[in-house]
Scaffold this active site. Structure first.
Site, PDB file in Angstrom:
ATOM      1  N   CYS A 132      48.110  -4.640 -37.739  1.00  0.00           N
ATOM      2  CA  CYS A 132      49.278  -4.600 -38.609  1.00  0.00           C
ATOM      3  C   CYS A 132      50.410  -5.471 -38.076  1.00  0.00           C
ATOM      4  O   CYS A 132      51.303  -5.859 -38.831  1.00  0.00           O
ATOM      5  CB  CYS A 132      49.763  -3.167 -38.800  1.00  0.00           C
ATOM      6  SG  CYS A 132      50.249  -2.341 -37.269  1.00  0.00           S
ATOM      7  N   ARG A 134      49.816  -8.325 -35.860  1.00  0.00           N
ATOM      8  CA  ARG A 134      49.421  -9.656 -35.396  1.00  0.00           C
ATOM      9  C   ARG A 134      48.115 -10.097 -36.047  1.00  0.00           C
ATOM     10  O   ARG A 134      47.284  -9.275 -36.447  1.00  0.00           O
ATOM     11  CB  ARG A 134      49.279  -9.679 -33.876  1.00  0.00           C
ATOM     12  CG  ARG A 134      48.142  -8.850 -33.332  1.00  0.00           C
ATOM     13  CD  ARG A 134      48.109  -8.877 -31.801  1.00  0.00           C
ATOM     14  NE  ARG A 134      49.266  -8.177 -31.247  1.00  0.00           N
ATOM     15  CZ  ARG A 134      50.243  -8.771 -30.593  1.00  0.00           C
ATOM     16  NH1 ARG A 134      50.222 -10.085 -30.414  1.00  0.00           N
ATOM     17  NH2 ARG A 134      51.262  -8.076 -30.108  1.00  0.00           N
ATOM     18  N   GLN A 198      47.320   1.847 -29.025  1.00  0.00           N
ATOM     19  CA  GLN A 198      46.398   1.473 -30.084  1.00  0.00           C
ATOM     20  C   GLN A 198      45.890   0.044 -29.929  1.00  0.00           C
ATOM     21  O   GLN A 198      44.735  -0.257 -30.223  1.00  0.00           O
ATOM     22  CB  GLN A 198      47.070   1.639 -31.451  1.00  0.00           C
ATOM     23  CG  GLN A 198      46.100   1.477 -32.614  1.00  0.00           C
ATOM     24  CD  GLN A 198      46.749   1.763 -33.949  1.00  0.00           C
ATOM     25  OE1 GLN A 198      47.966   1.857 -34.044  1.00  0.00           O
ATOM     26  NE2 GLN A 198      45.953   1.909 -34.985  1.00  0.00           N
ATOM     27  N   GLN A 202      42.100  -1.802 -30.115  1.00  0.00           N
ATOM     28  CA  GLN A 202      41.793  -2.919 -31.015  1.00  0.00           C
ATOM     29  C   GLN A 202      41.223  -4.111 -30.254  1.00  0.00           C
ATOM     30  O   GLN A 202      40.310  -4.785 -30.738  1.00  0.00           O
ATOM     31  CB  GLN A 202      43.056  -3.299 -31.791  1.00  0.00           C
ATOM     32  CG  GLN A 202      43.480  -2.215 -32.779  1.00  0.00           C
ATOM     33  CD  GLN A 202      44.929  -2.343 -33.220  1.00  0.00           C
ATOM     34  OE1 GLN A 202      45.768  -2.900 -32.509  1.00  0.00           O
ATOM     35  NE2 GLN A 202      45.240  -1.817 -34.399  1.00  0.00           N
TER      36      GLN A 202
END
Length: 522
Positions: A132, A134, A198, A202
């Protein structure tokens, strides 16, 4: 005794060859090892951030010949031929959300995108990281300029933006700067919320996808991503940077708590809450809302399965589940609505609110943490409606960044260690072709001398011949082990180039390669 004496004589020339190589390395000039004493330059947050530079070239013509996807073996061979790593993309630090959302790619399509990037032939390895905040493409290529042109063309085509507009939002880094950037990303130092966890998950997924059968990770990119995951884990386990609320979801909760009184004339604890979507972000939202004592939340989703799973995960929270057809009814009786879906179009617009009788001036806070956005910016034009997106979270995190400055310094020391380890490993790959050539030449000499010797030896049985073979191979391998290990461990790019050049000249390795290529063409 004939067997022993003849064998020793037969192996003399082989030992001489290996000894020459050994003497070269162990008596090499001091300048070949002097770089081991060089201090690594400081990689501070400020100096690295200043190294970001905007992509200015408009020469982005895609190469006309589209090559087939390289096999794993081909990518391994390429890795030893001087692949340099680069990163191109945009993030919340450089681009507005309306540009980022044009490039956003769902995780299920990351490998499809990396294959398209590698299909031009200019890029050897690639991995896509799309979140959300990059959109970044990490890639390795033997020649920087055609690779950058190819990736820029891909970004322009996917976004639908002209290069002149796109380049105002892009950043690009190469070599150690690209490595350092990924280390900081995995460590949470480049995140909107410093230390958020988070992003490490990722980056881990990016690494896993790159190594899949249909991935384009290759040897260099896979090792880089693995190193980044290790670095991120160390930062979170060896520093206190991840303590407290450090995620986009927690920032959204903090923002709504901070603005509830001014926007809604209500204390946050009395607000009626709703969340649209039931994925990972929603789970985190509920976690942070529950930690603030809010125990009644309505979830709106297209199906019942995931919301019911969330009900089981949070038994102490009174979760009401509604399907999408009840969206406007839920919004009508809520004070704060969070949206966190993967929808590619707007779910809430000014026209939708008017059409459903929700433009009557009643205070309503809309907090959109999705990319692409779920809430249109025009909703802010309605009286009583205050809409926020991920870009608005910057104000919330300013204090968190200040509180974590000390931890950032400690984290950067750990990241530097991991980044330096990768850079040293990548530089060592350049020695592989020369080492292979030296081994091949030594083996060629050994075989030639063995043939000459066996012609002079009569009456040897197969077992005795095998013993001579093992002896000759063992002597060659042991004699070459020292110089090859030294070559792998030479520190510094210039020193390594010099060592490789000297070794190639001493044994005419370049000449042998030329002969091999000529013979193959014939």
């Amino acid at each position: 005794m004939r067997f022993t004496s003849v064998t020793v004589i037969a192996l003399y020339s082989i030992i001489a060859v290996a000894s020459t190589a050994n003497a070269f390395f162990f008596n090499a000039p001091n300048k070949l090892s002097a770089s081991t004493h060089h201090a690594r330059r400081s990689l501070s947050f400020a100096s690295r951030r200043s190294s970001l530079y905007m992509v200015a070239s408009q020469d982005t013509a895609m190469q006309s010949a589209v090559s087939k996807k390289r096999t794993k073996q081909e990518r391994l061979e390429l890795a030893s031929k001087g692949l340099q790593v680069h990163v191109m993309g945009l993030s919340i630090h450089h681009a507005q959300v309306d540009v980022r959302e044009k490039l956003a790619i769902p995780e299920s399509s990351w490998n499809e995108a990396s294959n398209e990037i590698c299909s031009s032939g200019a890029v050897s390895e690639a991995a896509v990281l799309s979140t959300c905040n990059r959109f970044e493409i990490y890639f390795a290529a033997p020649d920087m300029h055609p690779a950058v042109a190819s990736v820029t063309e891909y970004l322009a085509t996917r976004s639908g933006l002209p290069v002149s507009a796109l380049r105002q939002n892009l950043f690009m880094l190469s070599g150690e700067d690209a490595v350092w950037h990924l280390m900081r990303v995995a460590g949470g130092l480049d995140s909107l919320i410093v230390g958020e966890g988070q992003i490490l998950s990722q980056v881990r997924q990016c690494h896993l996808h790159a190594g899949e059968k249909d991935g384009c990770g290759g040897k260099v990119m896979s090792h880089l991503l693995k190193t980044a995951v290790t670095a991120g884990k160390r930062v979170r386990s060896e520093t206190a940077i991840s303590k407290g609320s450090v995620s986009i979801s927690s920032a959204a909760v903090e923002l709504s708590e901070m603005l509830a009184t001014s926007d809604l004339n209500l204390p946050f604890s009395e607000c009626r809450l709703a969340v649209v979507g039931a994925g990972k972000m929603t789970r985190l939202l509920i976690t942070h809302l529950a930690s603030r004592g809010l125990e009644r939340i309505t979830i709106v989703n297209r199906s019942m399965e995931r919301p019911n799973e969330l009900k089981e995960q949070f038994p102490k929270v009174d979760i009401e589940v509604k399907l999408n057809e009840d969206l406007w009814d839920v919004i009508g009786r809520s004070d704060i609505v969070f949206t966190a879906t993967s929808a590619t179009g707007y779910l809430i617009t000014e026209e939708d609110l008017k059409k459903n009788g929700l433009a009557d001036g009643r205070p309503l806070m809309l907090v959109d943490i999705a990319v692409p956005r779920n809430i249109a910016q025009d909703t802010n034009s309605l009286d009583g409606v205050n809409a926020y997106n991920v870009d608005d979270l910057k104000a919330v995190v300013a204090k968190n960044t200040a509180l974590r400055q000390r931890e950032m310094i400690e984290a950067e020391i750990l990241l530097e260690e991991e980044g330096t380890g990768f850079n040293t490993w990548r530089e060592s790959l350049s020695a592989i072709p020369t080492i292979n050539s030296l081994q091949e030449k030594a083996e060629s000499f050994r075989e030639q001398e063995m043939k000459k010797t066996l012609k002079k030896l009569h009456g040897l049985n197969n077992k005795e011949i095998e013993a001579v073979e093992r002896l000759s191979r063992g002597i060659v391998n042991k004699m070459l082990h020292g110089p090859m290990s030294h070559l792998r461990n030479v520190d510094g790019a210039e020193e390594k180039k010099l060592a490789l050049k000297e070794l190639s000249n001493m044994f005419n390795l370049d000449e042998e390669k030329g002969k091999g290529r000529t013979q193959r063409r014939r």
